[in-house]
Motif scaffolding. Structure first.
Motif, PDB file in Angstrom:
ATOM      1  N   PHE A 416       8.539  -2.890   9.690  1.00  0.00           N
ATOM      2  CA  PHE A 416       9.136  -2.292   8.503  1.00  0.00           C
ATOM      3  C   PHE A 416      10.156  -3.241   7.877  1.00  0.00           C
ATOM      4  O   PHE A 416      10.797  -4.009   8.577  1.00  0.00           O
ATOM      5  N   MET A 417      10.325  -3.136   6.564  1.00  0.00           N
ATOM      6  CA  MET A 417      11.400  -3.913   5.971  1.00  0.00           C
ATOM      7  C   MET A 417      12.748  -3.267   6.278  1.00  0.00           C
ATOM      8  O   MET A 417      13.669  -3.936   6.732  1.00  0.00           O
ATOM      9  N   VAL A 418      12.867  -1.971   5.999  1.00  0.00           N
ATOM     10  CA  VAL A 418      14.141  -1.274   6.194  1.00  0.00           C
ATOM     11  C   VAL A 418      13.910  -0.028   7.037  1.00  0.00           C
ATOM     12  O   VAL A 418      12.953   0.716   6.814  1.00  0.00           O
ATOM     13  N   LEU A 419      14.796   0.187   8.002  1.00  0.00           N
ATOM     14  CA  LEU A 419      14.856   1.427   8.763  1.00  0.00           C
ATOM     15  C   LEU A 419      16.223   2.038   8.527  1.00  0.00           C
ATOM     16  O   LEU A 419      17.244   1.462   8.924  1.00  0.00           O
ATOM     17  N   THR A 439       4.778   0.284   7.408  1.00  0.00           N
ATOM     18  CA  THR A 439       5.462   0.890   6.268  1.00  0.00           C
ATOM     19  C   THR A 439       6.573  -0.019   5.753  1.00  0.00           C
ATOM     20  O   THR A 439       7.313  -0.608   6.536  1.00  0.00           O
ATOM     21  N   ALA A 440       6.703  -0.103   4.447  1.00  0.00           N
ATOM     22  CA  ALA A 440       7.753  -0.958   3.888  1.00  0.00           C
ATOM     23  C   ALA A 440       9.136  -0.356   4.115  1.00  0.00           C
ATOM     24  O   ALA A 440      10.042  -1.035   4.608  1.00  0.00           O
ATOM     25  N   PHE A 441       9.322   0.922   3.755  1.00  0.00           N
ATOM     26  CA  PHE A 441      10.648   1.549   3.804  1.00  0.00           C
ATOM     27  C   PHE A 441      10.566   2.813   4.653  1.00  0.00           C
ATOM     28  O   PHE A 441       9.879   3.766   4.296  1.00  0.00           O
ATOM     29  N   MET A 442      11.292   2.809   5.784  1.00  0.00           N
ATOM     30  CA  MET A 442      11.256   3.907   6.748  1.00  0.00           C
ATOM     31  C   MET A 442      12.625   4.574   6.774  1.00  0.00           C
ATOM     32  O   MET A 442      13.622   3.945   7.123  1.00  0.00           O
ATOM     33  N   CYS A 443      12.675   5.853   6.393  1.00  0.00           N
ATOM     34  CA  CYS A 443      13.944   6.558   6.235  1.00  0.00           C
ATOM     35  C   CYS A 443      13.959   7.793   7.123  1.00  0.00           C
ATOM     36  O   CYS A 443      13.105   8.678   6.985  1.00  0.00           O
ATOM     37  N   PRO A 462       2.929  -3.268   1.677  1.00  0.00           N
ATOM     38  CA  PRO A 462       2.949  -2.645   3.010  1.00  0.00           C
ATOM     39  C   PRO A 462       1.614  -2.829   3.729  1.00  0.00           C
ATOM     40  O   PRO A 462       0.547  -2.548   3.179  1.00  0.00           O
ATOM     41  N   GLY A 463       1.691  -3.263   4.995  1.00  0.00           N
ATOM     42  CA  GLY A 463       0.471  -3.544   5.734  1.00  0.00           C
ATOM     43  C   GLY A 463      -0.368  -2.327   6.035  1.00  0.00           C
ATOM     44  O   GLY A 463      -1.602  -2.427   6.146  1.00  0.00           O
ATOM     45  N   ASN A 464       0.249  -1.144   6.187  1.00  0.00           N
ATOM     46  CA  ASN A 464      -0.516   0.072   6.469  1.00  0.00           C
ATOM     47  C   ASN A 464      -0.715   0.939   5.235  1.00  0.00           C
ATOM     48  O   ASN A 464      -1.199   2.068   5.332  1.00  0.00           O
ATOM     49  N   GLY A 465      -0.319   0.447   4.068  1.00  0.00           N
ATOM     50  CA  GLY A 465      -0.537   1.191   2.833  1.00  0.00           C
ATOM     51  C   GLY A 465       0.506   2.245   2.537  1.00  0.00           C
ATOM     52  O   GLY A 465       0.340   3.019   1.593  1.00  0.00           O
ATOM     53  N   VAL A 466       1.606   2.305   3.318  1.00  0.00           N
ATOM     54  CA  VAL A 466       2.664   3.282   3.060  1.00  0.00           C
ATOM     55  C   VAL A 466       3.892   2.526   2.554  1.00  0.00           C
ATOM     56  O   VAL A 466       4.457   1.692   3.256  1.00  0.00           O
ATOM     57  N   ILE A 467       4.307   2.843   1.335  1.00  0.00           N
ATOM     58  CA  ILE A 467       5.473   2.183   0.759  1.00  0.00           C
ATOM     59  C   ILE A 467       6.757   2.830   1.259  1.00  0.00           C
ATOM     60  O   ILE A 467       7.695   2.129   1.665  1.00  0.00           O
ATOM     61  N   PHE A 468       6.834   4.155   1.247  1.00  0.00           N
ATOM     62  CA  PHE A 468       8.068   4.851   1.639  1.00  0.00           C
ATOM     63  C   PHE A 468       7.715   6.045   2.503  1.00  0.00           C
ATOM     64  O   PHE A 468       6.876   6.872   2.131  1.00  0.00           O
ATOM     65  N   VAL A 583       4.036   6.955  13.068  1.00  0.00           N
ATOM     66  CA  VAL A 583       3.465   8.251  12.714  1.00  0.00           C
ATOM     67  C   VAL A 583       2.294   8.082  11.756  1.00  0.00           C
ATOM     68  O   VAL A 583       2.171   7.069  11.069  1.00  0.00           O
ATOM     69  N   THR A 584       1.445   9.101  11.748  1.00  0.00           N
ATOM     70  CA  THR A 584       0.425   9.237  10.712  1.00  0.00           C
ATOM     71  C   THR A 584       0.757  10.477   9.893  1.00  0.00           C
ATOM     72  O   THR A 584       1.413  11.410  10.383  1.00  0.00           O
ATOM     73  N   ASN A 585       0.334  10.484   8.638  1.00  0.00           N
ATOM     74  CA  ASN A 585       0.663  11.569   7.714  1.00  0.00           C
ATOM     75  C   ASN A 585      -0.571  12.329   7.278  1.00  0.00           C
ATOM     76  O   ASN A 585      -1.618  11.733   6.999  1.00  0.00           O
ATOM     77  N   THR A 586      -0.429  13.646   7.207  1.00  0.00           N
ATOM     78  CA  THR A 586      -1.432  14.510   6.587  1.00  0.00           C
ATOM     79  C   THR A 586      -0.775  15.177   5.391  1.00  0.00           C
ATOM     80  O   THR A 586       0.194  15.949   5.555  1.00  0.00           O
ATOM     81  N   PRO A 587      -1.223  14.863   4.146  1.00  0.00           N
ATOM     82  CA  PRO A 587      -0.623  15.530   2.981  1.00  0.00           C
ATOM     83  C   PRO A 587      -0.668  17.046   3.150  1.00  0.00           C
ATOM     84  O   PRO A 587      -1.708  17.617   3.513  1.00  0.00           O
TER      85      PRO A 587
END
Length: 658
Positions: A416-419, A439-443, A462-468, A583-587
């Motif tokens: 991640f870039m930022v945690l 993920t680029a930005f992990m909050c 982002p390598g996994n396709g998740v920006i935030f 983690v993985t996400n389900t909308p």
């Protein structure tokens, strides 16, 4: 054991004013002995030989030379109260062993280990430099001690300085070598101003506390202290054997230098702890391992600046701000790296300000771990660098400023870039390039904000396709296992919540709240997803948290949605520390995790999958569309609703692609 070291170079040439030295109570050739039996000292053609037998105690009252020193197991050499003893052999500090950790002092004292030492053996008796941290006192020993008046020879170990020239204001071309423990190199304090030029420092062996710099190569500390390190090469290996420490309002400037710290072996009695008095490895709850960070910035209002330098750690961290408040960390045209596959580029806590201009990050996990800060990543333009040079009193000359090429910042982070673990901001502009393995930005359920201005070419990939990713914290807490401060073991467990979240009666998802996490992008092309997986409803003491996404003059191809996040394991302990943040996400429909999207002027969102929002605002020329050959539809509270530019929608919004 036998220590035989060939001499690496000539002893230092001191050019310092005379200082009051230790007043000896006995001659060097007849040191005071306090023991059940008398230690043996003899002089032969080969030089003086000192032998301390088992059960004997030799108290030296002044600096003593020998050709051979033998200490049997159970033999002891000491200095009087108020003094510290250091051993060098052929100019290398050696033999010092830290005491085991014990309640109340952290095992801070060192003793000279049993063994036979041959060569130019010098036992230096120096005035104590005791440094307090919390309720502990650390008995510093250092090759060079500098205060407001210059070199203090009485607190220094001159025999540990090889080659070069040392004066009251500077040292150049010196070599500092140590294979003992907790020996410091250059210690500048008390408002002193000092310049260290072309130093070569290599320390192997453990330190004890990098929250005070015990065992560090270079320390600048104290109000009014300015330390400039130019052209240094520092290579350390050992537990918390830090290269550079800036503390207590000092201003430390490092330029044209190469710094690397490699891990050591933790003491067998050490138990992982978050207690900073005793902490010697990175808390595993950050998803990391390692036991040395290359630098640390401490105290209140302290400044550390790195210019045209390389700073790396094996794991843990390269640039750290920890245990301080309102400090400033700056890196310009520098490389910041981890060489062991894990670690962070910088750590930020205590309302610190961090500037990264023209830097290259090549880090194992995170470019930044964010515990409350303001961080900026941008280009090293002449104006930007000149402004920092003036405001932070770096002292760069006109020629040095002109020699700094304008560069963009490039971030290559393994995960991640930022945690974020605390509220704070990150600004990205210029030609900054962000590349992450995941993920680029992990909050972690805090008011983290990121602002990206792509007008000059900044990109986020982002390598996994998740920006935030906004999600609940999965950081286990520490658990005391023995009740003793230095044995507060960090053995907590994170357990994935079960079932569906409970809807809060008080949380508002359809309008912006002060605790929102915010992502704002201008003039940029983005490809990737945004997720808010905060459960709320009382989980982790949160009623809810919203994610606000704003685009201006930008395009986005991806999903923006409330979601349900799931780890790959149901529980995380220290054995699964690398599962933290994974983690993985389900909308999923919004519950207490509002998602508010604003498409400003000239923005286009290409929706690639079902997205659940709580508010959507479109500028007059903004567009919501679907990939080629597909269509996107909107329902509001279950009712099909036309998507129109210049409109605003609130409620249970579902965007569906078919």
């Amino acid at each position: 054991m036998t220590h035989t070291t060939s001499r690496p170079g000539p002893e230092v040439t001191y050019r310092a004013r005379p200082r009051a030295l230790l007043v000896a109570v006995a001659a060097a050739l007849a040191p005071t002995l306090t023991a059940p039996a008398v230690a043996h000292a003899a002089t032969t053609k080969a030089g003086k030989r000192i032998t301390v037998a088992s059960g004997e105690t030799l108290e030296l009252t002044e600096t003593t030379r020998a050709s051979v020193l033998t200490i049997a197991e159970g033999g002891t050499i000491t200095a009087p109260d108020g003094y510290r003893l250091s051993l060098t052999v052929n100019g290398v500090e050696t033999g010092s062993e830290l005491a085991e950790l014990t309640d109340g002092h952290g095992g801070a004292a060192t003793a000279i280990a049993a063994g036979t030492y041959r060569g130019t053996v010098i036992l230096t008796v120096a005035e104590a430099t005791d440094v307090a941290y919390s309720d502990l006192t650390f008995p510093f020993r250092q090759a060079i001690h500098v205060d407001a008046d210059g070199i203090d020879e009485a607190k220094s170990v001159p025999s540990a300085v090889l080659g070069g020239t040392v004066t009251d204001t500077s040292a150049s071309n010196i070599r500092l070598l140590s294979d003992g423990e907790a020996f410091n190199g250059v210690y500048v304090t008390g408002g002193g101003t000092y310049t260290l030029t072309d130093a070569k420092i290599s320390y192997t062996g453990n330190g004890r506390c990098d929250f005070v710099g015990y065992g560090a190569s270079v320390v600048g500390t104290g109000e009014g202290t300015t330390l400039v390190v130019d052209g240094a090469t520092i290579a350390n290996e050992g537990v918390v054997r830090t290269a550079i420490i800036a503390d207590a309002t000092a201003n430390v400037i490092v330029k044209n230098s190469t710094i690397h710290c490699a891990n050591g072996t933790l003491p067998t009695e050490y138990v992982p702890t978050g207690d900073t008095r005793y902490m010697m490895d990175v808390p595993w709850m950050l998803g990391l391992s390692g036991n040395v960070r290359a630098t640390n910035l401490l105290g209140a209002g302290t400044r550390a600046s790195y210019i045209n330098s390389s700073i790396s750690s094996e794991t843990w961290g390269a640039l750290s701000v920890d245990g301080g408040s309102y400090c400033t960390l700056t890196a310009i045209n520098s490389t910041i790296a981890n060489t062991g596959g894990q670690g962070y580029g910088s750590y930020a806590i205590g309302n610190v300000t961090e500037h990264f201009l023209g830097c290259t990050f090549d880090v194992g996990d995170y470019a930044l771990i964010h515990w409350g800060a303001s961080a900026h990543y941008g280009d090293s333009t002449a104006d930007a660098v000149a402004d920092l040079n003036e405001s932070l009193e770096m002292g760069l000359t006109g020629a040095e400023l002109s020699a700094l090429a304008e560069r963009p910042t490039v971030v290559n982070a393994g995960r991640f870039m930022v945690l974020w673990y605390a509220a704070g901001s990150v600004t990205i502009d210029g030609g900054t390039e962000v590349n992450t393995g995941e993920t680029a930005f992990m909050c972690k359920a805090v008011a983290g904000t990121v602002t990206v201005d792509g007008s000059e070419g900044a990109t986020v990939n982002p390598g996994n396709g998740v920006i935030f990713q906004l999600m609940d914290t999965d950081r286990p807490s520490s658990v005391s296992v023995s009740g003793k401060p230095w044995k507060t073991e960090t053995t907590g467990t994170y357990t994935e919540p079960a079932g569906s979240p409970t809807r809060s009666s008080s949380w508002v998802t359809t309008s912006s709240q002060s605790t929102d996490a915010k992502a704002t992008f201008t003039d940029i092309e983005l490809k990737g997803d945004f997720y808010n997986a905060v459960r709320g409803g009382g989980n982790a003491s949160l009623q809810g948290q919203n994610l606000t996404v704003s685009l201006t003059g930008s395009t986005l191809e991806g999903v923006i949605s409330a979601s349900t996040a799931k780890h790959g394991v149901s529980t995380i302990t220290s054995a699964e520390y690398r599962e933290i943040s994974e983690v993985t996400n389900t909308p999923s429909a919004v519950v207490n995790n509002g998602v508010l999207v604003t498409l400003g002027a000239g923005s286009v969102w290409t929706v690639t999958g079902t997205s659940y929002l709580s508010a959507l605002t479109l500028a007059a020329d903004a567009t919501v569309t679907a990939p080629s050959g597909k269509t996107v539809t909107l329902t509001v509270d279950g009712t099909a609703t036309e998507l129109r530019a210049g409109s605003a929608y609130t409620g249970a919004l579902t965007l569906t692609v078919a």
